[in-house]
Scaffold this active site. Sequence first.
Site, PDB file in Angstrom:
ATOM      1  N   LYS A  10     -62.138  35.722  -3.348  1.00 51.65           N
ATOM      2  CA  LYS A  10     -60.784  36.070  -2.928  1.00 51.65           C
ATOM      3  C   LYS A  10     -59.760  35.794  -4.044  1.00 51.65           C
ATOM      4  O   LYS A  10     -60.058  35.080  -5.018  1.00 51.65           O
ATOM      5  CB  LYS A  10     -60.442  35.292  -1.653  1.00 51.65           C
ATOM      6  CG  LYS A  10     -61.338  35.674  -0.455  1.00 51.65           C
ATOM      7  CD  LYS A  10     -60.872  34.969   0.822  1.00 51.65           C
ATOM      8  CE  LYS A  10     -61.723  35.379   2.014  1.00 51.65           C
ATOM      9  NZ  LYS A  10     -61.218  34.784   3.275  1.00 51.65           N
ATOM     10  N   TYR A  50     -59.766  44.332   7.339  1.00 51.17           N
ATOM     11  CA  TYR A  50     -59.653  43.249   8.335  1.00 51.17           C
ATOM     12  C   TYR A  50     -59.169  43.750   9.700  1.00 51.17           C
ATOM     13  O   TYR A  50     -58.668  42.960  10.504  1.00 51.17           O
ATOM     14  CB  TYR A  50     -58.727  42.144   7.817  1.00 51.17           C
ATOM     15  CG  TYR A  50     -59.391  41.231   6.807  1.00 51.17           C
ATOM     16  CD1 TYR A  50     -60.370  40.311   7.183  1.00 51.17           C
ATOM     17  CD2 TYR A  50     -59.056  41.283   5.457  1.00 51.17           C
ATOM     18  CE1 TYR A  50     -60.982  39.474   6.261  1.00 51.17           C
ATOM     19  CE2 TYR A  50     -59.664  40.441   4.521  1.00 51.17           C
ATOM     20  CZ  TYR A  50     -60.618  39.545   4.935  1.00 51.17           C
ATOM     21  OH  TYR A  50     -61.227  38.704   4.030  1.00 51.17           O
ATOM     22  N   ASN A 113     -59.177  30.656   1.194  1.00 52.22           N
ATOM     23  CA  ASN A 113     -60.434  29.903   1.239  1.00 52.22           C
ATOM     24  C   ASN A 113     -61.533  30.442   0.320  1.00 52.22           C
ATOM     25  O   ASN A 113     -62.716  30.331   0.626  1.00 52.22           O
ATOM     26  CB  ASN A 113     -60.903  29.747   2.692  1.00 52.22           C
ATOM     27  CG  ASN A 113     -61.138  31.076   3.363  1.00 52.22           C
ATOM     28  OD1 ASN A 113     -61.001  32.116   2.739  1.00 52.22           O
ATOM     29  ND2 ASN A 113     -61.518  31.040   4.632  1.00 52.22           N
ATOM     30  N   HIS A 116     -65.303  35.254   0.963  1.00 52.19           N
ATOM     31  CA  HIS A 116     -65.640  35.889   2.245  1.00 52.19           C
ATOM     32  C   HIS A 116     -67.148  35.966   2.354  1.00 52.19           C
ATOM     33  O   HIS A 116     -67.834  36.142   1.346  1.00 52.19           O
ATOM     34  CB  HIS A 116     -65.060  37.315   2.282  1.00 52.19           C
ATOM     35  CG  HIS A 116     -65.561  38.136   3.429  1.00 52.19           C
ATOM     36  ND1 HIS A 116     -65.014  38.040   4.690  1.00 52.19           N
ATOM     37  CD2 HIS A 116     -66.577  39.031   3.522  1.00 52.19           C
ATOM     38  CE1 HIS A 116     -65.670  38.863   5.505  1.00 52.19           C
ATOM     39  NE2 HIS A 116     -66.626  39.479   4.822  1.00 52.19           N
ATOM     40  N   GLU A 127     -69.167  46.367   5.868  1.00 55.97           N
ATOM     41  CA  GLU A 127     -68.320  45.865   4.781  1.00 55.97           C
ATOM     42  C   GLU A 127     -68.835  46.319   3.412  1.00 55.97           C
ATOM     43  O   GLU A 127     -68.055  46.689   2.534  1.00 55.97           O
ATOM     44  CB  GLU A 127     -68.234  44.338   4.866  1.00 55.97           C
ATOM     45  CG  GLU A 127     -67.468  43.886   6.106  1.00 55.97           C
ATOM     46  CD  GLU A 127     -67.583  42.393   6.399  1.00 55.97           C
ATOM     47  OE1 GLU A 127     -66.978  41.959   7.401  1.00 55.97           O
ATOM     48  OE2 GLU A 127     -68.256  41.661   5.643  1.00 55.97           O
TER      49      GLU A 127
END
Length: 138
Positions: A10, A50, A113, A116, A127
């Site tokens: 990320k 998302y 965080n 993913h 995805e």
Amino acid sequence: MSNRTFTMIKPDAVKAGNIGNILQMINAGGFRIVAMKYLSLSKQQAEKFYEVHAARPFYGELTEFMSSGPIVAAILEKENAVADFRTLIGATNPAQAAEGTIRKKYAASIGENAVHGSDSDENAEIEGNFFFSGLERA
Ligand code: GDP
């Protein structure tokens, strides 16, 4: 059971210079990289990716963050890939992530965080297809 999962490094982890460290942990964890690319998502593309979280209160913050800078997207292969990768990355909130996990080492908060990891074989397929064509997988 599928043997593939999908991951993103990320924007927070890319900005912090942790692409190499995280890829090293992924390799050391026994995952083979099937496909990989470095790119930036637009806000619209992040919203599409998302979509399942559209009703969650953090959807705006999440899609803003995920379109704030470049990411690395990859398809990974290993036996039991989805579950084993979730173990390698640790809990969503790094404060609750186990020692030695990617999020424990490199994530700062529940939102930012570091990585993913798909939560099911079905989502791993969806995805991976969002980012990669058949030609882009080795
Ligand atoms: P994951 O499967 O561990 O990534 O967690 P979820 O599917 O529950 O959430 C997807 C992503 O949304 C997380 O990885 C975080 O980046 C983000 N997220 C989850 N909960 C929160 C929250 O409470 N606040 C914010 N800002 N982001 C969150």
